[in-house]
Write a protein that holds these residues in place. Sequence first.
Motif, PDB file in Angstrom:
ATOM      1  N   PRO A  37      17.191 -12.786  -7.934  1.00  0.00           N
ATOM      2  CA  PRO A  37      17.954 -13.674  -8.825  1.00  0.00           C
ATOM      3  C   PRO A  37      17.615 -15.155  -8.680  1.00  0.00           C
ATOM      4  CG  PRO A  37      19.338 -12.813  -7.054  1.00  0.00           C
ATOM      5  CD  PRO A  37      18.058 -12.059  -6.990  1.00  0.00           C
ATOM      6  N   ASN A  38      17.259 -15.604  -7.478  1.00  0.00           N
ATOM      7  CA  ASN A  38      17.098 -17.047  -7.261  1.00  0.00           C
ATOM      8  C   ASN A  38      15.786 -17.396  -6.569  1.00  0.00           C
ATOM      9  OD1 ASN A  38      19.808 -17.722  -8.230  1.00  0.00           O
ATOM     10  ND2 ASN A  38      20.522 -16.714  -6.357  1.00  0.00           N
ATOM     11  N   TYR A  39      14.735 -16.655  -6.897  1.00  0.00           N
ATOM     12  CA  TYR A  39      13.448 -16.920  -6.241  1.00  0.00           C
ATOM     13  C   TYR A  39      12.327 -16.804  -7.259  1.00  0.00           C
ATOM     14  CZ  TYR A  39       9.504 -16.361  -2.985  1.00  0.00           C
ATOM     15  OH  TYR A  39       8.313 -16.503  -2.316  1.00  0.00           O
ATOM     16  N   ARG A  40      11.682 -17.918  -7.534  1.00  0.00           N
ATOM     17  CA  ARG A  40      10.547 -17.948  -8.449  1.00  0.00           C
ATOM     18  C   ARG A  40       9.429 -18.784  -7.818  1.00  0.00           C
ATOM     19  NH1 ARG A  40      13.038 -14.512 -10.423  1.00  0.00           N
ATOM     20  NH2 ARG A  40      13.358 -13.981 -12.615  1.00  0.00           N
ATOM     21  N   PRO A  41       8.654 -18.178  -6.921  1.00  0.00           N
ATOM     22  CA  PRO A  41       7.595 -18.944  -6.248  1.00  0.00           C
ATOM     23  C   PRO A  41       6.442 -19.251  -7.197  1.00  0.00           C
ATOM     24  CG  PRO A  41       7.351 -16.630  -5.760  1.00  0.00           C
ATOM     25  CD  PRO A  41       8.623 -16.758  -6.558  1.00  0.00           C
ATOM     26  N   ARG A  42       5.615 -20.169  -6.802  1.00  0.00           N
ATOM     27  CA  ARG A  42       4.412 -20.464  -7.559  1.00  0.00           C
ATOM     28  C   ARG A  42       3.359 -19.415  -7.200  1.00  0.00           C
ATOM     29  NH1 ARG A  42       3.010 -26.469  -8.893  1.00  0.00           N
ATOM     30  NH2 ARG A  42       3.230 -25.569 -10.969  1.00  0.00           N
ATOM     31  N   ILE A  43       2.678 -18.906  -8.218  1.00  0.00           N
ATOM     32  CA  ILE A  43       1.736 -17.792  -8.064  1.00  0.00           C
ATOM     33  C   ILE A  43       0.336 -18.257  -8.438  1.00  0.00           C
ATOM     34  CG2 ILE A  43       1.109 -15.488  -8.932  1.00  0.00           C
ATOM     35  CD1 ILE A  43       4.114 -15.073  -9.544  1.00  0.00           C
ATOM     36  N   GLY A  44      -0.631 -17.803  -7.668  1.00  0.00           N
ATOM     37  CA  GLY A  44      -2.028 -18.027  -8.000  1.00  0.00           C
ATOM     38  C   GLY A  44      -2.706 -16.703  -8.296  1.00  0.00           C
ATOM     39  N   LEU A  45      -3.598 -16.699  -9.280  1.00  0.00           N
ATOM     40  CA  LEU A  45      -4.319 -15.485  -9.672  1.00  0.00           C
ATOM     41  C   LEU A  45      -5.795 -15.667  -9.371  1.00  0.00           C
ATOM     42  CD1 LEU A  45      -4.112 -12.711 -11.325  1.00  0.00           C
ATOM     43  CD2 LEU A  45      -4.914 -14.066 -13.265  1.00  0.00           C
ATOM     44  N   ILE A  46      -6.370 -14.742  -8.600  1.00  0.00           N
ATOM     45  CA  ILE A  46      -7.798 -14.769  -8.301  1.00  0.00           C
ATOM     46  C   ILE A  46      -8.463 -13.616  -9.035  1.00  0.00           C
ATOM     47  CG2 ILE A  46      -9.562 -14.613  -6.509  1.00  0.00           C
ATOM     48  CD1 ILE A  46      -7.613 -15.787  -4.535  1.00  0.00           C
ATOM     49  N   GLY A  47      -9.324 -13.955  -9.984  1.00  0.00           N
ATOM     50  CA  GLY A  47      -9.961 -12.963 -10.839  1.00  0.00           C
ATOM     51  C   GLY A  47      -9.272 -12.933 -12.193  1.00  0.00           C
ATOM     52  N   CYS A  48     -10.000 -13.263 -13.241  1.00  0.00           N
ATOM     53  CA  CYS A  48      -9.397 -13.336 -14.587  1.00  0.00           C
ATOM     54  C   CYS A  48     -10.104 -12.405 -15.558  1.00  0.00           C
ATOM     55  CB  CYS A  48      -9.431 -14.780 -15.100  1.00  0.00           C
ATOM     56  SG  CYS A  48      -8.416 -15.925 -14.148  1.00  0.00           S
ATOM     57  N   GLY A  49     -10.420 -11.190 -15.097  1.00  0.00           N
ATOM     58  CA  GLY A  49     -11.093 -10.207 -15.934  1.00  0.00           C
ATOM     59  C   GLY A  49     -10.143  -9.527 -16.906  1.00  0.00           C
ATOM     60  N   GLY A  50     -10.635  -8.426 -17.504  1.00  0.00           N
ATOM     61  CA  GLY A  50      -9.935  -7.775 -18.605  1.00  0.00           C
ATOM     62  C   GLY A  50      -8.502  -7.379 -18.310  1.00  0.00           C
ATOM     63  N   ILE A 108      -4.509 -10.795  -6.460  1.00  0.00           N
ATOM     64  CA  ILE A 108      -5.965 -10.674  -6.366  1.00  0.00           C
ATOM     65  C   ILE A 108      -6.403  -9.462  -7.177  1.00  0.00           C
ATOM     66  CG2 ILE A 108      -7.927 -10.401  -4.817  1.00  0.00           C
ATOM     67  CD1 ILE A 108      -6.312 -11.767  -2.645  1.00  0.00           C
ATOM     68  N   THR A 109      -7.127  -9.711  -8.264  1.00  0.00           N
ATOM     69  CA  THR A 109      -7.404  -8.666  -9.251  1.00  0.00           C
ATOM     70  C   THR A 109      -8.883  -8.321  -9.373  1.00  0.00           C
ATOM     71  OG1 THR A 109      -7.692 -10.199 -11.101  1.00  0.00           O
ATOM     72  CG2 THR A 109      -5.440  -9.528 -10.567  1.00  0.00           C
ATOM     73  N   THR A 110      -9.691  -8.782  -8.432  1.00  0.00           N
ATOM     74  CA  THR A 110     -11.131  -8.510  -8.507  1.00  0.00           C
ATOM     75  C   THR A 110     -11.419  -7.035  -8.239  1.00  0.00           C
ATOM     76  OG1 THR A 110     -11.383  -9.009  -6.162  1.00  0.00           O
ATOM     77  CG2 THR A 110     -11.659 -10.838  -7.705  1.00  0.00           C
ATOM     78  N   HIS A 111     -12.679  -6.634  -8.418  1.00  0.00           N
ATOM     79  CA  HIS A 111     -13.079  -5.263  -8.105  1.00  0.00           C
ATOM     80  C   HIS A 111     -12.964  -5.017  -6.599  1.00  0.00           C
ATOM     81  CE1 HIS A 111     -14.327  -4.182 -12.117  1.00  0.00           C
ATOM     82  NE2 HIS A 111     -15.054  -5.283 -12.217  1.00  0.00           N
ATOM     83  N   PRO A 112     -12.716  -3.772  -6.190  1.00  0.00           N
ATOM     84  CA  PRO A 112     -12.415  -3.495  -4.780  1.00  0.00           C
ATOM     85  C   PRO A 112     -13.550  -3.789  -3.806  1.00  0.00           C
ATOM     86  CG  PRO A 112     -12.622  -1.455  -6.034  1.00  0.00           C
ATOM     87  CD  PRO A 112     -12.583  -2.570  -7.028  1.00  0.00           C
ATOM     88  N   ASN A 113     -14.793  -3.766  -4.264  1.00  0.00           N
ATOM     89  CA  ASN A 113     -15.894  -4.004  -3.328  1.00  0.00           C
ATOM     90  C   ASN A 113     -15.942  -5.448  -2.839  1.00  0.00           C
ATOM     91  OD1 ASN A 113     -16.616  -4.567  -6.074  1.00  0.00           O
ATOM     92  ND2 ASN A 113     -18.747  -4.821  -5.445  1.00  0.00           N
TER      93      ASN A 113
END
Length: 374
Positions: A37-50, A108-113
């Motif tokens: 209810p009261n937690y909205r941290p700042r998020i970073g995304l690594i990997g911007c693929g499909g 982190i959304t990159t490929h697993p390798n």
Amino acid sequence: MAKRTSPASKAAPTPEDAHTQRTFVAPELPYRPQDPPNYRPRIGLIGCGGITGQHLNAYRKANYDVAVLCDVERKNAVSRQEEFFPQANVVTDYHELLARDDIEVVDITTHPNVRPPLIEAALEAGKHVLSQKPFVLDLDVGQRLVDLAKAKNRLLAVNQNARWAPHFSYAREAYQTGLLGNLHGVHLSKRWDHRWVAGTPFEKIKHLILYDFAIHGFDFVNYLLADEKPLKVFATTTRTHDQNLLPALSATATIVYSHTQVTLSYDAATPYGQQESTYLAGSEGSVFSTGPHEREQTLRLYTKQGIAQPKLEGCWFPDGFHGAMGELLCAIAEGRQPTNNAAQNLTGLATCFAAVHSAETGEVVVPGEVRRMP
């Protein structure tokens, strides 16, 4: 002249037949994605693929604060920025993202390798991490990352988004609240056309169905039966008559537990009559969900009271991605491990690796004996 006999009368329904014909109001279960209810941290995304379009669409709908988008190809990050989070910063070096003190959570959304070093760096930088699935290609590497997260007092979760598909999620909650009693059967089947992968990197994955897709099934079963240990797995794959793709498009897996039989069945070259079904058979009740695809499912709950048919809200895309991140955020806020934590995920991954090895060799395999993706 033979004596005429009256036609046999229809047998009276037994008590068992009678209660299965009754209907009752479906219980309200917490199957929808949850947010603290009261937690909205700042998020970073690594990997911007499909696939990140689904992540960011879900995060935007949930009013999450995505502050940094990172991709080695700047145009990919800029495209996601323009479509979903115009206020986010764009970077091409993940070290720049991790150096920011205001970023608490990294997706982190990159490929697993290439993903394990990124997860390690994020944990070392003091970030909580959501890893795309499949988590790792090596169980020992996965365990080292789990140990590192524990040492750094950070949370490491896996984006097993199918858990929050409405029909999977309601079935899970029905079981966990005791409506089904003890499970003795879990059976998942899907008939659809996965040949859309032609021309994409996915068509190069030899065991695309058992590994990249069925990982959702292995994870769902592993989560349901977390108190039981999978004893052995037998799996097969079959190439269809006319397929040109490298991966076999038909696959099955049987998983044996001490008290539960599990089957997964996939036919991924089905252009007509597509169908998906999920069946959980228990000692006190059962759940059956079916429909032409994962976005359109009719679910029925069978118990001693009769039959209930909840009207499910939402859809796997984007709810699954909302649910995975939401569970991590709830866990951070509540000071607990998320239910999609990486340690728990390793058992499902071990079952997946065993199934792939079984399909390769024709052998029955014990989960955990195969440490790396074959």
